[in-house]
Scaffold this motif. Sequence first.
Motif, PDB file in Angstrom:
ATOM      1  N   THR A 176      39.045  44.271  27.403  1.00 25.04           N
ATOM      2  CA  THR A 176      39.802  43.071  27.758  1.00 25.04           C
ATOM      3  C   THR A 176      39.063  42.357  28.894  1.00 25.04           C
ATOM      4  O   THR A 176      38.200  42.940  29.562  1.00 25.04           O
ATOM      5  N   ALA A 177      39.432  41.109  29.113  1.00 23.16           N
ATOM      6  CA  ALA A 177      38.808  40.361  30.208  1.00 23.16           C
ATOM      7  C   ALA A 177      39.036  41.072  31.539  1.00 23.16           C
ATOM      8  O   ALA A 177      38.129  41.152  32.376  1.00 23.16           O
ATOM      9  N   ALA A 178      40.230  41.619  31.738  1.00 20.81           N
ATOM     10  CA  ALA A 178      40.538  42.306  32.999  1.00 20.81           C
ATOM     11  C   ALA A 178      39.687  43.561  33.159  1.00 20.81           C
ATOM     12  O   ALA A 178      39.195  43.855  34.257  1.00 20.81           O
ATOM     13  N   GLU A 179      39.494  44.305  32.062  1.00 22.13           N
ATOM     14  CA  GLU A 179      38.663  45.509  32.124  1.00 22.13           C
ATOM     15  C   GLU A 179      37.213  45.151  32.426  1.00 22.13           C
ATOM     16  O   GLU A 179      36.553  45.789  33.257  1.00 22.13           O
ATOM     17  N   LYS A 180      36.717  44.133  31.745  1.00 19.22           N
ATOM     18  CA  LYS A 180      35.332  43.722  31.974  1.00 19.22           C
ATOM     19  C   LYS A 180      35.152  43.226  33.404  1.00 19.22           C
ATOM     20  O   LYS A 180      34.132  43.524  34.056  1.00 19.22           O
ATOM     21  N   ASP A 181      36.118  42.482  33.918  1.00 18.53           N
ATOM     22  CA  ASP A 181      36.015  41.949  35.274  1.00 18.53           C
ATOM     23  C   ASP A 181      35.936  43.062  36.321  1.00 18.53           C
ATOM     24  O   ASP A 181      35.336  42.875  37.378  1.00 18.53           O
ATOM     25  N   ARG A 182      36.549  44.210  36.039  1.00 20.15           N
ATOM     26  CA  ARG A 182      36.496  45.324  36.995  1.00 20.15           C
ATOM     27  C   ARG A 182      35.129  45.993  37.021  1.00 20.15           C
ATOM     28  O   ARG A 182      34.727  46.563  38.025  1.00 20.15           O
ATOM     29  N   LEU A 183      34.406  45.940  35.886  1.00 16.12           N
ATOM     30  CA  LEU A 183      33.217  46.769  35.716  1.00 16.12           C
ATOM     31  C   LEU A 183      31.889  46.027  35.721  1.00 16.12           C
ATOM     32  O   LEU A 183      30.848  46.613  36.014  1.00 16.12           O
ATOM     33  N   SER A 184      31.895  44.763  35.379  1.00 13.62           N
ATOM     34  CA  SER A 184      30.669  44.080  34.964  1.00 13.62           C
ATOM     35  C   SER A 184      29.631  43.896  36.070  1.00 13.62           C
ATOM     36  O   SER A 184      29.923  43.927  37.262  1.00 13.62           O
ATOM     37  N   HIS A 185      28.408  43.678  35.623  1.00 13.14           N
ATOM     38  CA  HIS A 185      27.287  43.366  36.507  1.00 13.14           C
ATOM     39  C   HIS A 185      27.560  42.113  37.324  1.00 13.14           C
ATOM     40  O   HIS A 185      27.205  42.021  38.496  1.00 13.14           O
ATOM     41  N   ARG A 186      28.232  41.126  36.705  1.00 12.72           N
ATOM     42  CA  ARG A 186      28.531  39.880  37.409  1.00 12.72           C
ATOM     43  C   ARG A 186      29.540  40.136  38.526  1.00 12.72           C
ATOM     44  O   ARG A 186      29.408  39.608  39.635  1.00 12.72           O
ATOM     45  N   THR A 187      30.552  40.947  38.233  1.00 10.87           N
ATOM     46  CA  THR A 187      31.523  41.311  39.264  1.00 10.87           C
ATOM     47  C   THR A 187      30.846  42.035  40.415  1.00 10.87           C
ATOM     48  O   THR A 187      31.115  41.752  41.590  1.00 10.87           O
ATOM     49  N   ARG A 188      29.942  42.949  40.096  1.00  6.49           N
ATOM     50  CA  ARG A 188      29.269  43.717  41.143  1.00  6.49           C
ATOM     51  C   ARG A 188      28.420  42.806  42.037  1.00  6.49           C
ATOM     52  O   ARG A 188      28.430  42.933  43.264  1.00  6.49           O
ATOM     53  N   ALA A 189      27.695  41.893  41.415  1.00  7.59           N
ATOM     54  CA  ALA A 189      26.829  41.002  42.187  1.00  7.59           C
ATOM     55  C   ALA A 189      27.646  40.036  43.040  1.00  7.59           C
ATOM     56  O   ALA A 189      27.363  39.844  44.241  1.00  7.59           O
TER      57      ALA A 189
END
Length: 201
Positions: A176-189
């Motif tokens: 889901t968008a919420a799951e991806k937002d927690r994990l993604s490379h973009r979120t980390r950066a």
Amino acid sequence: MTRTLVLASHNSHKLEELRRILGPLIPGIELVGYDGPEPVESGLSFEENALLKARAAAAHTGLPAIADDSGIAVDVLGGSPGIFSARWGGPERSDRANVDLLLWQLTDIADDHRGAGFVCAAALVVPPERDERGQELCELGVWQGSVLREPVGAHGFGYDPVFRPEGEQRSAAELTAAEKDRLSHRTRAFSALAPAIRDLV
């Protein structure tokens, strides 16, 4: 007080994603899209290209600008497609062509050797008219995983359907968008860049 920041991208998916990511991290931020000229991405790294884009948007709008340069780096390909991820499949620059070529290149590669990472460089440029120092900063985020043998999932974009994050049984396109937002490379950066945005914008 609302603080306006321009995203140096014409990609509506990216604008939506970064509004979700930055909203909770930087209360009162207004992230707006960019319709100005895009610079030639002549850098030799994700960081160089992200800064090129942020500089162009800051110069064109006079606003503090953020940009990212991201892609997939496959271990057995020596880190390719890397900075060429968006145009890996040829001049049409389509997600399908990019994914098809990558999968073809990995046809004979065993599952144990299909390691890859989504990489994102997040850049912030504050133009001199907003800050006489003309601040420039860049942070890197990496999301480790592996390349699947065929696309799975209907969410996301780019290489998401063939990327399985470390510790997951699903592709990035099944999250889901919420799951991806927690994990993604973009979120980390952008999480790493957020304190500087709060201080400088």
